[in-house]
Design a protein around this motif. Structure first.
Motif, PDB file in Angstrom:
ATOM      1  N   SER A 110       0.857  -1.177   0.000  1.00 51.76           N
ATOM      2  CA  SER A 110       0.000   0.000   0.000  1.00 51.76           C
ATOM      3  C   SER A 110       0.895   1.228   0.000  1.00 51.76           C
ATOM      4  N   VAL A 111       0.264   2.401  -0.165  1.00 54.35           N
ATOM      5  CA  VAL A 111       0.953   3.667   0.050  1.00 54.35           C
ATOM      6  C   VAL A 111       0.238   4.364   1.197  1.00 54.35           C
ATOM      7  N   GLN A 112       0.978   4.716   2.231  1.00 56.19           N
ATOM      8  CA  GLN A 112       0.417   5.366   3.406  1.00 56.19           C
ATOM      9  C   GLN A 112       1.036   6.755   3.545  1.00 56.19           C
ATOM     10  N   ILE A 113       0.174   7.769   3.639  1.00 56.03           N
ATOM     11  CA  ILE A 113       0.613   9.163   3.674  1.00 56.03           C
ATOM     12  C   ILE A 113       0.302   9.727   5.057  1.00 56.03           C
ATOM     13  N   ALA A 114       1.326  10.174   5.746  1.00 56.09           N
ATOM     14  CA  ALA A 114       1.171  10.640   7.118  1.00 56.09           C
ATOM     15  C   ALA A 114       0.391  11.950   7.176  1.00 56.09           C
ATOM     16  N   LYS A 115      -0.140  12.248   8.346  1.00 58.48           N
ATOM     17  CA  LYS A 115      -0.907  13.477   8.548  1.00 58.48           C
ATOM     18  C   LYS A 115       0.015  14.691   8.596  1.00 58.48           C
ATOM     19  N   GLY A 116      -0.558  15.847   8.280  1.00 62.20           N
ATOM     20  CA  GLY A 116       0.149  17.107   8.421  1.00 62.20           C
ATOM     21  C   GLY A 116       1.194  17.398   7.369  1.00 62.20           C
ATOM     22  N   LEU A 117       1.191  16.656   6.251  1.00 64.86           N
ATOM     23  CA  LEU A 117       2.197  16.863   5.209  1.00 64.86           C
ATOM     24  C   LEU A 117       1.667  17.797   4.122  1.00 64.86           C
ATOM     25  N   GLU A 118       2.588  18.218   3.247  1.00 67.68           N
ATOM     26  CA  GLU A 118       2.240  19.080   2.126  1.00 67.68           C
ATOM     27  C   GLU A 118       2.922  18.593   0.855  1.00 67.68           C
ATOM     28  N   ARG A 119       2.203  18.679  -0.246  1.00 64.24           N
ATOM     29  CA  ARG A 119       2.756  18.441  -1.584  1.00 64.24           C
ATOM     30  C   ARG A 119       3.330  17.021  -1.719  1.00 64.24           C
ATOM     31  N   ILE A 120       2.397  16.099  -1.938  1.00 62.90           N
ATOM     32  CA  ILE A 120       2.729  14.682  -2.120  1.00 62.90           C
ATOM     33  C   ILE A 120       2.147  14.231  -3.454  1.00 62.90           C
ATOM     34  N   ALA A 121       2.919  13.486  -4.231  1.00 63.31           N
ATOM     35  CA  ALA A 121       2.423  12.910  -5.471  1.00 63.31           C
ATOM     36  C   ALA A 121       2.777  11.428  -5.519  1.00 63.31           C
ATOM     37  N   VAL A 122       1.830  10.618  -6.015  1.00 61.42           N
ATOM     38  CA  VAL A 122       2.068   9.192  -6.260  1.00 61.42           C
ATOM     39  C   VAL A 122       1.674   8.929  -7.696  1.00 61.42           C
ATOM     40  N   VAL A 127      -1.136  -1.323  -6.052  1.00 58.95           N
ATOM     41  CA  VAL A 127      -1.134  -1.462  -4.601  1.00 58.95           C
ATOM     42  C   VAL A 127      -2.478  -2.018  -4.149  1.00 58.95           C
ATOM     43  N   ASP A 128      -2.520  -2.445  -2.893  1.00 63.48           N
ATOM     44  CA  ASP A 128      -3.821  -2.803  -2.327  1.00 63.48           C
ATOM     45  C   ASP A 128      -4.664  -1.554  -2.146  1.00 63.48           C
ATOM     46  N   HIS A 129      -4.093  -0.502  -1.546  1.00 61.95           N
ATOM     47  CA  HIS A 129      -4.838   0.724  -1.326  1.00 61.95           C
ATOM     48  C   HIS A 129      -3.882   1.876  -1.058  1.00 61.95           C
ATOM     49  N   VAL A 130      -4.426   3.089  -1.123  1.00 61.28           N
ATOM     50  CA  VAL A 130      -3.719   4.296  -0.704  1.00 61.28           C
ATOM     51  C   VAL A 130      -4.484   4.874   0.469  1.00 61.28           C
ATOM     52  N   GLU A 131      -3.771   5.234   1.518  1.00 61.31           N
ATOM     53  CA  GLU A 131      -4.424   5.684   2.750  1.00 61.31           C
ATOM     54  C   GLU A 131      -3.742   6.935   3.289  1.00 61.31           C
ATOM     55  N   MET A 132      -4.555   7.947   3.596  1.00 60.39           N
ATOM     56  CA  MET A 132      -4.056   9.132   4.281  1.00 60.39           C
ATOM     57  C   MET A 132      -4.387   9.014   5.766  1.00 60.39           C
ATOM     58  N   LEU A 155      -2.772  11.672  -6.807  1.00 59.87           N
ATOM     59  CA  LEU A 155      -2.594  10.267  -7.163  1.00 59.87           C
ATOM     60  C   LEU A 155      -2.935  10.140  -8.636  1.00 59.87           C
ATOM     61  N   ASP A 156      -1.972   9.741  -9.446  1.00 60.18           N
ATOM     62  CA  ASP A 156      -2.189   9.680 -10.893  1.00 60.18           C
ATOM     63  C   ASP A 156      -1.763   8.316 -11.419  1.00 60.18           C
ATOM     64  N   ALA A 157      -2.665   7.674 -12.177  1.00 58.67           N
ATOM     65  CA  ALA A 157      -2.383   6.389 -12.824  1.00 58.67           C
ATOM     66  C   ALA A 157      -2.022   5.305 -11.819  1.00 58.67           C
ATOM     67  N   VAL A 158      -2.677   5.348 -10.659  1.00 65.12           N
ATOM     68  CA  VAL A 158      -2.477   4.335  -9.627  1.00 65.12           C
ATOM     69  C   VAL A 158      -3.539   3.253  -9.793  1.00 65.12           C
ATOM     70  N   GLU A 159      -3.156   1.991  -9.613  1.00 63.82           N
ATOM     71  CA  GLU A 159      -4.125   0.897  -9.603  1.00 63.82           C
ATOM     72  C   GLU A 159      -4.194   0.325  -8.198  1.00 63.82           C
ATOM     73  N   ALA A 160      -5.396   0.336  -7.612  1.00 58.23           N
ATOM     74  CA  ALA A 160      -5.601  -0.171  -6.255  1.00 58.23           C
ATOM     75  C   ALA A 160      -6.669  -1.248  -6.292  1.00 58.23           C
ATOM     76  N   ARG A 181      -7.292   3.430 -11.423  1.00 57.10           N
ATOM     77  CA  ARG A 181      -8.235   2.313 -11.441  1.00 57.10           C
ATOM     78  C   ARG A 181      -8.340   1.740 -10.037  1.00 57.10           C
ATOM     79  N   ALA A 182      -9.554   1.277  -9.706  1.00 56.81           N
ATOM     80  CA  ALA A 182      -9.720   0.665  -8.397  1.00 56.81           C
ATOM     81  C   ALA A 182     -10.822  -0.370  -8.428  1.00 56.81           C
ATOM     82  N   THR A 183     -10.606  -1.452  -7.695  1.00 57.34           N
ATOM     83  CA  THR A 183     -11.670  -2.364  -7.303  1.00 57.34           C
ATOM     84  C   THR A 183     -11.650  -2.406  -5.784  1.00 57.34           C
ATOM     85  N   ALA A 184     -12.829  -2.480  -5.184  1.00 57.68           N
ATOM     86  CA  ALA A 184     -12.882  -2.381  -3.732  1.00 57.68           C
ATOM     87  C   ALA A 184     -13.992  -3.250  -3.169  1.00 57.68           C
ATOM     88  N   GLY A 185     -13.715  -3.877  -2.022  1.00 56.30           N
ATOM     89  CA  GLY A 185     -14.745  -4.609  -1.310  1.00 56.30           C
ATOM     90  C   GLY A 185     -15.768  -3.684  -0.692  1.00 56.30           C
TER      91      GLY A 185
END
Length: 340
Positions: A110-122, A127-132, A155-160, A181-185
């Motif tokens: 997965s990609v996990q993005i911590a709180k309180g940050l600025e200017r992040i690109a993926v 991945v399974d998922h992206v989580e802030m 988040l650009d061109a990410v498949e989760a 793209r995403a598929t999700a339960g």
């Protein structure tokens, strides 16, 4: 890829009406060079002044072939991390001004993005998922804090492909998911963990999002200013698109909705402002097509939508409240949606 030299921000990014044509809006923040823009949103409503995320300010580039290398690089401000291969574990972004760029066929847990940050690109990656991270602290009880929201995330061109939620964005300002793209339960996209404040400037554009059905495909709670444009949304049982909570200036246009419909402001504590739903196409088979239990919203616009359904023969199916716009919506017998 973002370029610090070519991406110009603030007032210089507002294109003039003359440049866009007489029917266009100058309200949407865009790129001076169209080739740099993550997605062309077309013409938003004139009242909708929505901003794209600011790009990371990159000072160094690092190649990462292990999860340890990736996480060490993503803990240093100003770093572009080039990920190759299949990383065994979660990429954890813990510094501002970080870009994660996955090579073709590269992946991570997965990609996990911590709180309180600025200017992040993926960019890219499977991945399974992206989580802030939740914008909150626990001090005897959970306390949400607006200053802990992460801002300017692309988040650009990410498949989760998630067993639960694919893009668990929680809350933030200037958050965009494009060409992904995403598929999700459960949810494909979730916003709503924001206490007594709102997420702002949310853009979902050019994505293919599919949820199994326990929850909505896209659910925007406590979101002010959003653009949901040109997405393919599919759901097995629940609605494809929902806005709830303190929601205002939410625009959905050019989307294809498969199986199910939409729900706007149906919960007890909802406080819904302006909503636009226009130029969308439904391939509808579920009982619920459109549910809007609002009578006093400042404005709801339902315009030029096309519905293929054997379940309903009318779109809104109620008297149009004063101040709403309901026009140009067309109903046809059900047909199967186009192939992907």
């Amino acid at each position: 890829m973002f370029s610090r030299e070519r991406a110009h921000w603030a007032g210089s990014l507002l294109l003039s009406l003359a440049a866009l044509g007489s029917t266009a809006s100058a309200s949407a923040l865009t790129y001076e060079d169209p080739d740099d823009a993550p997605y062309d949103l077309g013409t938003p409503p004139s009242e909708l002044e929505i901003e794209w995320p600011a790009p990371p300010e990159i000072e160094r580039e690092v190649n990462a072939r292990t999860i340890a290398e990736a996480n060490a690089a993503a803990a240093t401000p100003g770093t572009r991390v080039h990920v190759a291969g299949a990383l065994d574990g979660d990429v954890k972004v813990t510094a501002s001004d970080v870009e994660i760029e996955f090579a073709p066929n590269a992946s991570a847990g997965s990609v996990q993005i911590a709180k309180g940050l600025e200017r992040i690109a993926v960019r890219g990656g499977e991945v399974d998922h992206v989580e802030m991270e939740l914008p909150a602290v626990f001090e005897g009880q959970l306390q949400y804090r607006e200053d802990l929201m992460t801002t300017d995330v692309l988040l650009d061109a990410v498949e989760a492909n998630a067993e639960d939620t694919a893009f668990l964005m929680r809350a933030g300002k200037r958050i965009a998911i494009t060409n992904s793209r995403a598929t999700a339960g459960r949810y494909s996209v979730w916003f709503g963990d924001s206490g007594d404040f709102e997420s702002e400037d949310v853009i979902l554009a050019g994505n293919e999002l599919s949820s199994e059905g326990p929850e909505a495909t896209v659910r925007l709670v406590h979101v002010v200013r959003s653009a949901t444009v040109d997405n393919r949304l599919e759901n097995g049982a629940k609605h494809n698109y929902r806005t709830h909570g303190r929601a205002d200036m939410n625009w959905a246009s050019g989307n294809v909705l498969i199986n199910s419909g939409i729900m706007l402001g149906t919960m007890a504590d909802d406080s819904i402002g302006k909503q636009w739903f226009e130029n969308n196409t439904f391939y509808h088979r579920m009982p619920s097509l459109i549910e809007i239990l609002l009578d006093e919203s400042p404005s709801v616009t339902l315009r030029r939508n096309t519905i293929y359904s054997d379940v309903w023969s009318c779109f809104l199916c109620r008297e149009v409240p004063s101040g709403w716009v309901e026009e140009g919506n067309r109903m046809f017998p059900y047909r199967a949606p186009p192939a992907k």
